[in-house]
Design an enzyme around this catalytic site. Structure first.
Site, PDB file in Angstrom:
ATOM      1  CG  ASP A   9     -28.610  -4.869  -0.191  1.00  0.00           C
ATOM      2  OD1 ASP A   9     -28.581  -5.202  -1.386  1.00  0.00           O
ATOM      3  OD2 ASP A   9     -28.881  -5.653   0.737  1.00  0.00           O
ATOM      4  CE1 TYR A  34      -3.728  -2.368   0.074  1.00  0.00           C
ATOM      5  CE2 TYR A  34      -2.771  -3.249   2.093  1.00  0.00           C
ATOM      6  CZ  TYR A  34      -3.681  -3.345   1.054  1.00  0.00           C
ATOM      7  OH  TYR A  34      -4.550  -4.398   0.993  1.00  0.00           O
ATOM      8  CG  ASN A  83     -10.079   1.755  -0.964  1.00  0.00           C
ATOM      9  OD1 ASN A  83     -10.523   0.600  -0.905  1.00  0.00           O
ATOM     10  ND2 ASN A  83      -8.782   2.019  -0.939  1.00  0.00           N
ATOM     11  CG  HIS A 118      -9.720  -1.358  -4.835  1.00  0.00           C
ATOM     12  ND1 HIS A 118     -10.145  -1.776  -3.606  1.00  0.00           N
ATOM     13  CD2 HIS A 118     -10.745  -1.566  -5.695  1.00  0.00           C
ATOM     14  CE1 HIS A 118     -11.390  -2.235  -3.707  1.00  0.00           C
ATOM     15  NE2 HIS A 118     -11.786  -2.111  -4.961  1.00  0.00           N
ATOM     16  CG  LEU A 119      -4.494   2.742  -1.875  1.00  0.00           C
ATOM     17  CD1 LEU A 119      -4.521   2.403  -0.400  1.00  0.00           C
ATOM     18  CD2 LEU A 119      -3.662   3.967  -2.143  1.00  0.00           C
ATOM     19  CB  SER A 120      -3.356  -3.232  -3.994  1.00  0.00           C
ATOM     20  OG  SER A 120      -4.613  -3.703  -3.537  1.00  0.00           O
ATOM     21  CG  HIS A 180     -12.651  -8.132  -1.117  1.00  0.00           C
ATOM     22  ND1 HIS A 180     -12.562  -7.811  -2.455  1.00  0.00           N
ATOM     23  CD2 HIS A 180     -11.561  -7.565  -0.524  1.00  0.00           C
ATOM     24  CE1 HIS A 180     -11.457  -7.107  -2.656  1.00  0.00           C
ATOM     25  NE2 HIS A 180     -10.838  -6.933  -1.503  1.00  0.00           N
ATOM     26  NE  ARG A 227      -6.111  -9.233  -0.602  1.00  0.00           N
ATOM     27  CZ  ARG A 227      -6.299  -8.764   0.636  1.00  0.00           C
ATOM     28  NH1 ARG A 227      -7.203  -7.823   0.846  1.00  0.00           N
ATOM     29  NH2 ARG A 227      -5.590  -9.193   1.650  1.00  0.00           N
TER      30      ARG A 227
HETATM   31  C1  DQA Z   1      -7.767  -2.263  -0.917  1.00  0.00           C
HETATM   32  C2  DQA Z   1      -7.714  -3.699  -1.437  1.00  0.00           C
HETATM   33  C3  DQA Z   1      -8.532  -4.642  -0.558  1.00  0.00           C
HETATM   34  O1  DQA Z   1      -8.427  -5.966  -1.040  1.00  0.00           O
HETATM   35  C4  DQA Z   1      -8.011  -4.611   0.861  1.00  0.00           C
HETATM   36  O2  DQA Z   1      -8.861  -5.385   1.691  1.00  0.00           O
HETATM   37  C5  DQA Z   1      -7.845  -3.241   1.402  1.00  0.00           C
HETATM   38  C6  DQA Z   1      -7.329  -2.189   0.523  1.00  0.00           C
HETATM   39  C7  DQA Z   1      -6.861  -1.336  -1.726  1.00  0.00           C
HETATM   40  O3  DQA Z   1      -7.033  -0.121  -1.634  1.00  0.00           O
HETATM   41  O4  DQA Z   1      -5.962  -1.813  -2.439  1.00  0.00           O
HETATM   42  O5  DQA Z   1      -8.019  -3.011   2.596  1.00  0.00           O
HETATM   43  O6  DQA Z   1      -9.097  -1.793  -1.058  1.00  0.00           O
END
Ligand code: DQA
Length: 155
Positions: free
Chosen positions: A88, A26, A75, A101-103, A81, A112
């Site tokens: 909802d 991250y 995010n 998402h960062l990743s 997940h 994921r």
């Molecule tokens: C995340 C990716 C998710 O899989 C993980 O649970 C996170 C961060 C991301 O920003 O990459 O907490 O959302």
């Protein structure tokens, strides 16, 4: 972008630990750094930037966004997940939603790969670290602008 645009940027669990949490995945930038980046990217629109570790609070903020936001960047972190309740809540919105998402979850563990947010998002930005947020903010504001232009044309 007119001053009246309000962009909600909501962050789910563990993102308060950005900068110290699994930095190889991250990065070293903090959530405060990400907030500053979003505010710069917002180009005059006002940004409501929040983080919570609680699913119900995230859902309450989504309900708040129904009334107050022009667009939502989210995010959802781990809740993305797992949470049908999050899906909802998001389904009650009519404003544009951009998942961020960062990743790149699609390149990580199998659990994921499922997102309960993607089916209701206009688009997803992932894998670029904090730059994902910058892109997501720009995309959300572009969608707001496009909707306004379409509404103006129809009168
Ligand atoms: C995340 C990716 C998710 O899989 C993980 O649970 C996170 C961060 C991301 O920003 O990459 O907490 O959302």
């Amino acid at each position: 972008m007119p001053e009246t645009s309000v962009l909600y940027v909501l962050n789910g669990p563990n993102l308060n630990l950005l900068g110290v949490r699994e930095p190889d995945i991250y990065g070293r930038e903090t959530l405060a750094d990400v907030q500053a980046l979003c505010e710069r990217a917002a180009d005059g629109a006002s940004v409501v930037f929040r983080q919570t570790n609680h699913e119900g609070e995230l859902i309450d903020w989504i309900h708040e966004a129904r009334e107050k936001a022009s667009a939502l960047v989210i995010n959802p972190a781990g809740y993305g997940h797992t949470s049908v309740a999050l899906l909802d809540a998001l389904k009650t919105l009519t404003i544009p939603i951009v998942e961020c998402h960062l990743s790149n979850p699609a390149a990580r563990e199998r659990f994921r790969h499922r997102s309960y947010v993607s089916p209701v998002a206009a688009g997803v930005v992932s894998g670029f670290g904090p730059f994902s947020y910058e892109l997501a903010v720009k995309a959300a504001l572009r969608l707001v602008q496009e909707r306004r232009t379409a509404a103006d044309r129809s009168v």
